[in-house]
Design an enzyme around this catalytic site. Structure first.
Site, PDB file in Angstrom:
ATOM      1  N   PRO A   2      -3.779 -10.680  -4.035  1.00 44.39           N
ATOM      2  CA  PRO A   2      -2.934  -9.772  -3.282  1.00 44.39           C
ATOM      3  C   PRO A   2      -3.586  -8.410  -3.122  1.00 44.39           C
ATOM      4  O   PRO A   2      -4.102  -7.850  -4.089  1.00 44.39           O
ATOM      5  CB  PRO A   2      -1.675  -9.657  -4.150  1.00 44.39           C
ATOM      6  CG  PRO A   2      -1.935 -10.459  -5.372  1.00 44.39           C
ATOM      7  CD  PRO A   2      -3.367 -10.737  -5.435  1.00 44.39           C
ATOM      8  N   GLU A   3      -3.551  -7.911  -1.923  1.00 43.15           N
ATOM      9  CA  GLU A   3      -3.992  -6.548  -1.660  1.00 43.15           C
ATOM     10  C   GLU A   3      -2.725  -5.751  -1.366  1.00 43.15           C
ATOM     11  O   GLU A   3      -1.622  -6.258  -1.560  1.00 43.15           O
ATOM     12  CB  GLU A   3      -4.962  -6.531  -0.471  1.00 43.15           C
ATOM     13  CG  GLU A   3      -6.162  -7.451  -0.691  1.00 43.15           C
ATOM     14  CD  GLU A   3      -7.140  -7.462   0.463  1.00 43.15           C
ATOM     15  OE1 GLU A   3      -7.325  -6.403   1.102  1.00 43.15           O
ATOM     16  OE2 GLU A   3      -7.726  -8.519   0.726  1.00 43.15           O
TER      17      GLU A   3
END
Length: 291
Positions: A2-3
């Site tokens: 996840p960014e």
DNA sequence: ACCGCACCCTGAGCGC
DNA sequence: TGCGCTCAGGGTGCGG
């Protein structure tokens, strides 16, 4: 994994399941490097506490508690945070699902990778944190306690400006992509959105930072903000493991222009997307559009 | 200051 | 079917 967009979407959707509910009990897996605060201590500190809100700092989720402490969670590469009602169809790997009966696929049953299990006084749905690779992190901070991982973070990528990038790039010899991935300069950008923002700003990932002009810094900052905002709108990128807290996919993978599109035509000019390695990360760009 | 690398893990996909 | 290999949205710490 996840960014910023995936963490932000997770934050928005998990907050209603966490905020204002008194924690009756926390279950965890055995001690491992996943726990920066040891499980026994974590359980003691969270029992009876209530989260006041869930905030995002870069790729970290931070929840202030009603006693002044803070719970900090990082999702790492494969971290998933979701409610007990989420379907196991996307949460588990295909092999793990194959071993389940059709009935067992309906609701999620905590497995060996489910490191945190929050149970609440209201007997409503539990909240789980699952992380197959354990690159994620969880820790508890005492009231007023700072943490170097959080202190070091640069400006949030949603608020990055051309000025910030211009200052950071001067006299730096490193590739501009490496600079974008440096969380102490701008926080929240990871491998997908670095490539996507650079394509939208027509900048080659290997360009030396100091060779990026003032005007290009402005365009890059605008590209970063817009690509992140657009991804949040669509629910984030579900390319491999990411799922939203209700177990559904994000939608931004449909709008990718270069990431994981090696050999496919650039959506702007048709040239085959090239994949090289920059800073030990796979890097995708168009040799024609990006200079 | 910056680069490359090892390391922390598990699982999917692929060629043979 | 199975083995061995490569690769993966993260980050830290080290030596050079």
């Amino acid at each position: 994994m996840p960014e910023l967009p995936e963490v932000e979407v997770t934050r928005r959707r998990i907050a209603p399941l966490l905020v204002g509910r008194r924690i009756r009990r926390l279950e965890t897996t055995a001690p491992s490097y996943f726990f920066l605060t040891q499980p026994a201590r974590l359980k003691r500190r969270l029992k009876g506490r209530t989260m006041l809100r869930v905030e995002r700092i870069g790729k970290y989720l931070v929840a202030p508690l009603d006693d002044g402490g803070r719970l900090v969670i990082h999702l790492g590469m494969t971290g998933q945070l979701f409610g007990a009602g989420a379907s196991s169809l996307r949460l588990l790997s295909a092999t793990a699902r194959a071993a389940l009966t059709p009935e067992a696929q309906q609701g999620f049953r905590p497995d060996a990778h489910t490191h945190l299990r929050f149970h609440f006084d209201d007997d409503g749905p539990a909240v789980f944190m699952r992380d197959v690779r354990k690159f994620g992190k969880v820790l508890w901070l005492a009231p007023g306690e700072a943490h170097p991982r959080l202190e070091r973070l640069g400006v949030d990528a949603l608020r990055v400006t051309g000025e910030v990038l211009f200052r950071a790039t001067r006299k730096r010899d490193r590739a501009v992509k490496n600079l974008l991935l440096d969380q102490t300069i701008v926080s929240g950008i990871g491998n997908i959105y670095a490539d996507e923002a650079l394509h939208r700003a027509k900048l080659r990932p290997t360009r030396r930072a100091r060779r990026v002009t003032r005007a290009e810094c402005e365009e890059l900052a605008a590209a970063i903000r817009s690509v992140l905002e657009r991804s949040i709108e669509t629910g984030g990128s579900s390319i491999r493991d990411y799922v939203t807290p209700d177990g559904s996919d994000g939608g931004f993978q449909e709008e990718r222009r270069v990431y994981a599109r090696k050999g496919e035509p650039c959506l702007t000019c048709g040239t085959a997307v090239r994949c090289i390695v920059v800073g030990q990360r796979s890097t995708h760009y168009c040799t024609s559009c990006q200079r």
